[in-house]
Motif scaffolding. Structure first.
Motif, mmCIF file in Angstrom:
data_model
loop_
_atom_site.group_PDB
_atom_site.id
_atom_site.type_symbol
_atom_site.label_atom_id
_atom_site.label_comp_id
_atom_site.label_asym_id
_atom_site.label_seq_id
_atom_site.Cartn_x
_atom_site.Cartn_y
_atom_site.Cartn_z
ATOM 1 N N ASP A 199 2.717 6.819 -7.030
ATOM 2 C CA ASP A 199 2.034 7.954 -7.577
ATOM 3 C C ASP A 199 2.526 9.356 -7.988
ATOM 4 N N PHE A 201 1.781 9.998 4.304
ATOM 5 C CA PHE A 201 0.537 9.772 4.058
ATOM 6 C C PHE A 201 -0.363 10.233 4.883
ATOM 7 N N ARG A 252 1.359 4.000 -3.221
ATOM 8 C CA ARG A 252 1.230 5.535 -2.763
ATOM 9 C C ARG A 252 2.247 6.450 -3.074
ATOM 10 N N GLU A 301 0.759 -1.225 -0.033
ATOM 11 C CA GLU A 301 0.128 -0.103 0.039
ATOM 12 C C GLU A 301 0.757 1.337 -0.223
#
Length: 352
Positions: free
Chosen positions: A317, A331, A314, A310
């Motif tokens: 991106d 995050f 992220r 995960e």
């Protein structure tokens, strides 16, 4: 389970250490998400076998030794993010980290070592910024929830907060031989209790402020002692705190302290199938009020791999700030924890 995000399939994630226990979980989740994968390591045959077992028939296999920086850089070139899955990062981790940065790839790992995490934050942030990549080290079932819950709980009490981080095993299962080797590589540090944070600086010393804790679902208190939890290093970077310490049940600490090379060789390669846990963060305000955050998971190794995937997605991106960051700096804490719900990893804030 959640549906695969349509943009995920355009991302390429490289994994160093894919043939181990955690590596198997990493590859399985890459397959489930439909992500392109690059497997990097020393043994091409073992990596092909691991990829086939995970259903990653199209994974690229690239051979590179830890001691060959140029080969590692070449192996990571073209990856959006690199996940390092190693035992004993304090001995072996910097090679993968440095090569990922020089290859222009974002980086994360599954380290649980205070000594390595501090090295990452102190020595590699400027290098990562210059390369335009983000480094988030220490994505495990303890570290990531501990850092995110530290952020969330500290903002619910009168500042500056006092934070206590602990990990509670809810099963009688054992970890892997690789985990035992990690502990043994830094055994003196584990025995000493590592760093705690007090009044603006990191300090050593084996005595903790909290000698016992009543864990979720327990009526009796459990004896605890100081333990080098990595969130001790990360929470003060983003939250108004006066004190942060990690603790662990003394019964577990006694077992860890007794590790020897001979004993480690007798341990099983793979962990038990039942490794349920609670990661507990208690925040105490200056008004005496306590707020508790809890993340409950199903299997420490599986969950660490899921969290690392995960995080890597992220990071891939490309929306995070470059440099070496903590999980809560990179995050949104609540959003990240919510994303773990499909895997039966849950979180809650208790406000007595």
């Amino acid at each position: 389970m959640t549906k695969t995000n349509s943009t995920e399939s355009t991302k390429t994630i490289a994994v160093y250490g894919a043939t181990g226990v955690t590596g198997g979980y990493l590859l399985g989740e890459l397959h489930r998400r439909g992500l392109a994968a690059i497997l990097v390591g020393r043994n091409a045959d073992r990596m092909r076998a691991a990829a086939a077992t995970a259903g990653l028939s199209n994974a690229e296999i690239r051979v590179a030794e830890l001691g060959d920086h140029d080969a590692l850089v070449g192996a990571f070139t073209g990856a959006d993010a690199v996940i390092s899955s190693l035992p004993a990062y304090v001995r072996h981790g910097e090679a993968v980290l440095a090569a990922a940065i020089d290859a222009g790839a974002h980086y994360t790992d599954i380290s649980g070592e205070q000594l390595f995490l501090k090295r990452v934050l102190d020595r590699y942030s400027a290098r990562a910024r210059a390369a335009g990549v983000t480094v988030v080290s220490g994505i495990t079932d303890s570290n990531l929830p501990g850092d995110l819950l530290g952020y969330l709980t500290s903002r619910r009490v009168a500042a500056p907060a006092e934070i206590v981080v602990s990990h509670l095993s809810k099963s009688s299962g054992n970890g892997s031989k690789g985990s035992a080797k990690t502990v043994f590589a830094g055994l003196d540090w584990f025995r000493s209790g590592g760093w705690h944070y007090a009044d603006g600086e990191f300090r050593t010393g084996a005595t903790s402020r909290h000698a016992e804790m009543t864990f979720p679902g327990h009526t009796a208190a459990t004896a605890v002692a100081k333990f080098p939890q990595p969130p001790v290093l990360t929470i003060p970077r983003h939250s108004n705190v006066s004190y942060v310490e990690g603790v662990l049940a003394t019964a577990i600490l006694d077992t860890l302290s007794g590790f020897t090379e001979e004993l480690i060789e007798t341990l099983p390669e793979t962990p038990s199938s039942d490794l349920r846990y609670d990661l507990v963060v208690d925040a105490y305000g200056t008004d005496g009020r306590r707020v508790r955050g809890v993340v409950s998971g199903q299997h420490s190794y599986r969950d660490s791999a899921l969290m690392a995937i995960e995080a890597a997605v992220r990071l891939a991106d490309g929306t995070t700030e470059p440099g070496a960051l903590t999980a809560a700096e990179a995050f949104d804490p609540a959003d990240f924890l919510d994303a773990l719900a499909p895997f039966d990893i849950t979180w809650r804030i208790e406000q007595p």
